[in-house]
Design an enzyme around this catalytic site. Structure first.
Site, mmCIF file in Angstrom:
data_model
loop_
_atom_site.group_PDB
_atom_site.id
_atom_site.type_symbol
_atom_site.label_atom_id
_atom_site.label_comp_id
_atom_site.label_asym_id
_atom_site.label_seq_id
_atom_site.Cartn_x
_atom_site.Cartn_y
_atom_site.Cartn_z
ATOM 1 N N TRP B 101 -5.592 0.035 -4.426
ATOM 2 C CA TRP B 101 -4.852 1.647 -4.016
ATOM 3 C C TRP B 101 -5.414 2.336 -4.856
ATOM 4 O O TRP B 101 -6.141 3.480 -4.464
ATOM 5 C CB TRP B 101 -3.518 1.700 -4.581
ATOM 6 C CG TRP B 101 -2.945 0.598 -3.289
ATOM 7 C CD1 TRP B 101 -2.663 -0.554 -3.757
ATOM 8 C CD2 TRP B 101 -3.106 0.551 -1.753
ATOM 9 N NE1 TRP B 101 -2.327 -1.472 -2.498
ATOM 10 C CE2 TRP B 101 -2.413 -0.922 -1.272
ATOM 11 C CE3 TRP B 101 -3.713 1.744 -1.322
ATOM 12 C CZ2 TRP B 101 -2.296 -0.788 0.309
ATOM 13 C CZ3 TRP B 101 -3.204 0.994 -0.023
ATOM 14 C CH2 TRP B 101 -2.614 0.054 1.064
ATOM 15 N N ASP B 168 -0.397 7.578 -9.335
ATOM 16 C CA ASP B 168 0.188 7.238 -7.952
ATOM 17 C C ASP B 168 1.356 6.052 -8.476
ATOM 18 O O ASP B 168 0.946 5.013 -9.396
ATOM 19 C CB ASP B 168 -0.796 5.879 -7.712
ATOM 20 C CG ASP B 168 -0.268 5.431 -6.289
ATOM 21 O OD1 ASP B 168 0.889 5.260 -6.156
ATOM 22 O OD2 ASP B 168 -1.019 4.725 -5.716
ATOM 23 N N LYS B 192 9.339 1.056 -1.475
ATOM 24 C CA LYS B 192 9.195 -0.444 -2.971
ATOM 25 C C LYS B 192 10.713 0.027 -3.016
ATOM 26 O O LYS B 192 11.760 -0.965 -3.050
ATOM 27 C CB LYS B 192 8.720 -0.705 -3.469
ATOM 28 C CG LYS B 192 7.384 -0.349 -3.598
ATOM 29 C CD LYS B 192 6.398 -1.075 -2.741
ATOM 30 C CE LYS B 192 5.148 -0.997 -2.212
ATOM 31 N NZ LYS B 192 3.930 -1.940 -1.908
#
Lengths: 356, 356
Positions: B101, B168, B192
């Site tokens: 990511w 992030d 999440k």
């Protein structure tokens, strides 16, 4: 009391969609898991996306030249994605200005290149669709808005164009048959005729992509979403499941041809009453009236509280017009039953009897 | 049989969230309407957004210098929004490369300016967090990824920085206490620890905006979302309602301090077993192990089908590792009960008894 939901969006969806969504939130396809807690990569989730894409292709007879994708960010992010994907570096585009959302699209395109507004109905507060214009041949694309939710107007035909045609169909997609081959990009936020808010659908002619010379940010790149089957990143499984259910419902109504007849019937019923009833006036020019959103005002604003009381008592909700137009707006999307329009018409008649 | 859901995301959420979502899909707050069919502008919908924002502020003690927004497009669109909002024209940024990511974020930033990768753990397939680096003072911002879902690593501390810090936190936000004042932009996909897939949250220091000289596309502009209270365009009411319910549940667990204790307990239980059990090896360097995602492999791959059979029989789901690492990944987000980790540990012990 039954609620007659004339909301402009998010809006009414079929009861069976609510029932099945509610079940899937607890137990998706008897898997024992909520649809909210499964990976978007799981086979049964993937089937939700694939089925949704397939149903759009089937319902709109999308030709093989075009691909269907679902992304996020609504039409507002499409306003950005369209010039990124379609406007050459130092390029230009022609836009038709038919309302607030068209203006939004124009604003974003201007950040990337030259925008020519080739016709506008701003002079009459967008109560009509301009027709006296020619799409230039020296621009990268032509952009229009098929239905103007706020102002109650709808394009009944589209101009000849030698350049790619892009159309925002957020508020009338899937309400009637459509020749997709005449468009190069069609986009539509889901929250009118397609499903809950949270996704946006695009139908893209693959042949027009890759010609701008731009290094497009990945999320804004149609080609990437096409290549990844709309799974470039985590997609909103719950929202797309709602889309799938809604498309299945539409198919069972006889598809866009079937729903189109009912939509015409609903619009005729309401517009006939607006024209017949001496207490109301429609705001849009007759020939450009939208089948999806009927806008009208009271001839005597002093009676507003009386009329508001009557429709609210009849179980009607969300009938107030947008602040840019005032008055009333009856949004009659696919899932709104004819019965609800009849209730509104009955209220208008009763209102006339009392105050006419 | 009870399912023990170790999915990496979308993932397990609290049962009470499923129950309340399911009810609201049929009848939102006893209004008689589905939460899917009401306008995002209605007062009771607005309250859902406002409450969600307020709960994030409360749970993370967000200082007044910062604002909380919810948008769409996931972390992948944040990869684009961050450089648009933070990187000057002809500017530069420093990125820490700790996984797939992070690489995605770097790729998007490179399209807008110069990116310096100041440290990377690519040399060991991202199984550790680099620590031997200094954040330069001549860049527009520093970007890092706090938790690397795929590789099972987590930053336990953050470097000193004289430039704005962007992080992030998609996969560990709200899992433990956090000093928000040390960050200028925090972003996190909801799917999440926050709610269903379909929204992304950002916490933005208002003082760092407006300094790039860029004409930012509206949807990509943090300032616009801040000014509009996250209602720049139609927001996903259903998804945000899920976020609100989840945040309320978290508050009732004692907030991030309360959940942090349970998360530590779960991680300790599993990592102790990974280290004790001779049939397994953890893939991440011990000091950088993630509390959210534990990655481990079988020492003897020939036993894979035997182990897979055992955990599936115990009701465990979604334990397979990402293809970039192989083996297994146990994601232990906030809503996963300690009981589920105990079931996994018991399976690992039984597996050792049989094959050790």
């Amino acid at each position: 009391m039954k609620i007659h939901n004339f909301s402009a969006g998010p809006c009414i969806l079929p009861d069976e969609v609510f029932q099945k969504m509610s079940e899937a939130v607890l137990n998706f396809n008897n898997s024992g898991s909520s649809i909210m807690e499964i990976s978007h990569r799981r086979a049964d989730a993937q089937e939700v996306m694939d089925t949704s894409i397939q149903l759009v292709k089937e319902l709109l007879q999308v030709p093989d030249t075009h691909e269907v994708i679902f992304t996020q960010g609504g039409a507002s992010l499409q306003f950005v994605m369209v010039p990124f994907n379609m406007m050459k570096v130092n390029g230009s585009a022609a836009y038709l200005e038919t309302g607030a959302w068209a203006k939004g699209a124009i604003k974003e395109a201007k950040k990337l290149g030259n925008v020519e507004i080739i016709a506008s109905s701003a002079d009459q507060n967008f109560n009509y669709i301009p027709k006296d214009y020619t799409v230039p041949s020296n621009v990268d694309y032509f952009h229009c808005t098929s239905n103007n939710t706020i102002f109650g107007t709808q394009m009944k035909s589209f101009p000849e164009s030698s350049v790619p045609v892009v159309c925002d169909m957020s508020s009338d997609i899937l309400s009637k048959p459509l020749d997709v081959s005449k468009f190069d990009v069609i986009y539509a936020g889901a929250q009118k005729n397609m499903g809950p808010a949270g996704s946006v659908m695009a139908i893209v002619n693959k042949e027009v992509l890759g010609k701008t010379g731009r290094d497009i940010p990945s999320y804004l790149d149609y080609q990437i979403h096409i290549n990844k089957g709309s799974a470039f990143n985590t997609w909103p499984v719950l929202a797309i499941y709602g889309v799938m259910l809604n498309l299945q419902w539409l198919k069972n109504q006889g598809g866009v041809a079937g729903i189109s007849k009912i939509n015409q019937e609903k619009a005729e019923l309401l517009y006939s009453e607006i024209d017949r009833n001496g207490l109301f006036t429609g705001t849009a020019v007759v020939e450009d009236r939208s089948e999806m959103n009927a806008t009208f005002v009271l001839n005597n604003e002093d009676l507003k509280s009386e009329f508001d009381k009557m429709w609210k008592e009849a179980g009607i909700s969300s009938l107030n017009g947008h602040r840019d137009v005032g008055g009333y707006r009856a949004s009659m999307y696919n899932a709104l039953p004819l019965e609800s329009v009849q209730v509104l018409v009955d209220v208008m008649k009763a209102f006339e009897q009392k105050f006419g």
